[in-house]
Enzyme design. Sequence first.
Site, PDB file in Angstrom:
ATOM      1  N   ILE A  20     -44.748  26.338 -24.484  1.00  0.00           N
ATOM      2  CA  ILE A  20     -44.742  25.350 -23.402  1.00  0.00           C
ATOM      3  C   ILE A  20     -44.222  24.005 -23.889  1.00  0.00           C
ATOM      4  O   ILE A  20     -43.419  23.355 -23.210  1.00  0.00           O
ATOM      5  CB  ILE A  20     -46.163  25.206 -22.824  1.00  0.00           C
ATOM      6  CG1 ILE A  20     -46.545  26.465 -22.041  1.00  0.00           C
ATOM      7  CG2 ILE A  20     -46.265  23.977 -21.936  1.00  0.00           C
ATOM      8  CD1 ILE A  20     -47.985  26.482 -21.561  1.00  0.00           C
ATOM      9  N   TYR A 155     -60.776  34.979 -20.426  1.00  0.00           N
ATOM     10  CA  TYR A 155     -60.447  33.648 -20.943  1.00  0.00           C
ATOM     11  C   TYR A 155     -61.623  33.091 -21.743  1.00  0.00           C
ATOM     12  O   TYR A 155     -61.455  32.222 -22.590  1.00  0.00           O
ATOM     13  CB  TYR A 155     -60.066  32.718 -19.796  1.00  0.00           C
ATOM     14  CG  TYR A 155     -59.242  31.519 -20.228  1.00  0.00           C
ATOM     15  CD1 TYR A 155     -58.078  31.678 -20.963  1.00  0.00           C
ATOM     16  CD2 TYR A 155     -59.631  30.230 -19.887  1.00  0.00           C
ATOM     17  CE1 TYR A 155     -57.315  30.581 -21.355  1.00  0.00           C
ATOM     18  CE2 TYR A 155     -58.881  29.131 -20.267  1.00  0.00           C
ATOM     19  CZ  TYR A 155     -57.722  29.315 -21.005  1.00  0.00           C
ATOM     20  OH  TYR A 155     -56.975  28.223 -21.391  1.00  0.00           O
ATOM     21  N   LYS A 162     -61.314  24.067 -21.752  1.00  0.00           N
ATOM     22  CA  LYS A 162     -60.333  23.429 -20.865  1.00  0.00           C
ATOM     23  C   LYS A 162     -61.014  22.518 -19.850  1.00  0.00           C
ATOM     24  O   LYS A 162     -60.462  21.477 -19.465  1.00  0.00           O
ATOM     25  CB  LYS A 162     -59.493  24.484 -20.151  1.00  0.00           C
ATOM     26  CG  LYS A 162     -58.496  25.188 -21.047  1.00  0.00           C
ATOM     27  CD  LYS A 162     -57.462  24.240 -21.632  1.00  0.00           C
ATOM     28  CE  LYS A 162     -56.364  24.995 -22.381  1.00  0.00           C
ATOM     29  NZ  LYS A 162     -55.385  24.090 -23.017  1.00  0.00           N
TER      30      LYS A 162
END
Length: 254
Positions: A20, A155, A162
């Site tokens: 990314i 996850y 996060k």
Amino acid sequence: MTLLENKIALVVGVANARSIAAGCAQAFANEGAEIALTYVNEKAKPYVQPLAEAVGAALFMPLDVEAEGEMEAVFAAVKARWGRLDILVHSIAFCPAEDLHGRVTDCSRAGFARAMDISVHSLIRMARLAEPLMENGGTILTMTYYGGEKVVDNYNIMGPVKAALEGTMRSLATELGPRQIRVNAISPGPLRTRAGSGIAHFDELIDAARLRAPEQTLVTIEDVGDMAVMLASDGARRVSGDIAYVDGGLHVRA
């Protein structure tokens, strides 16, 4: 005139040409920014070097956020070369595999602490170092994921990590706002990156995202780069403390 002409961008977290952060660095370069790029260690350097050459990185330095003094050395080099910084991209996340692949309930104290330090506290440290270099304002971007808002299968502990990153982003935006330093997060849909491949059953996550997203397509690093350019440009000068989704609309689905 390109959107980021005369702007200085430091991009941290490039693992290889398909990460990314690489998409952000390339998009910034395409829009006229001067690029400073980092790699985590000598083993990773050959995978990042082609991107550094492609974007004409004026600085290309090691940065392991767990290594004493390396972060400070990078920001000192930016100051020595340009005297300022306009854009900072923080694209770093890590969790030990044994904790990433287990239940949140079973996450070790050491694994949780390390995941939070590398993935979240590193953003605080970078913001503190960037602040004096952004005398005329600037943009700080970090990368999050929908798993920080809702529970996403497999996850695991990175969901709470996060969530902490997003809360930290909002606090930094509030504290740095008076200096015209904007802090935002980009939330891409699932991407076939090195980091993503560490998640269990990742292929299933990718397939589900493709089927459920309103646009019924997967996100690319180029899509994320374009969003980063928009948020770093003067056109987004009143956007701060926000999460920009780049997921084909996936996040709106129940």
